[in-house]
Design a protein around this motif. Sequence first.
Motif: not given
Length: 180
Positions: A46-50, A162-163, A168-171
């Motif tokens: 959510l933070v590092a990758a983007p 990030s969005s 992708a993670i939560f849905v």
Amino acid sequence: GASPIPQLVSLKWWILGPLIALIGGLFGIVGAASHEMSYGWYIGPLVAAPVFEEIMKPCGVYFLLAKKPEALFSRRYTAFLAALSGLAFALIENVMYINVYIEDPPQGLVIWRYTVCILLHVTCSCLVGLGINQRLAAWVRRRDRFMGGNAKFFFSAMAIHSSYNAIAIFVIEDRLHWFS
């Protein structure tokens, strides 16, 4: 009429520019992956990758800006080269996900990765590319304000990325059976 492309750019740079951008995408995945892995399950994606991916993907374009700025003859062309970097990055990332990280991935997931994920990386990299210019270089040399006024391009790409990762993670991940 006059060509919008300066004649200063030789044929050599018409070939080398895109190649350097593509190779930069390859280096970008190595640099981003080496930083992302230590941030944990939520902070990482959510933070590092983007942040790391959007900064690292166009490293070939940064090289051109530093070493052969006349090869970046327009903002649109620079954004195109950055998009090529994003394409190279996305293709390698997909190969890793489909062939290494996920054992026997469902066909729908493969299709998702090779459509939506590629579109995400290409779009975000193109957006970042709009901010790769001489003002950014001046900021690096501490001769201009923060990012030379180009922060909006970088931060917008990071926010979009990030969005997407959050969705992708939560849905999507909770509904992987959709892909079966």
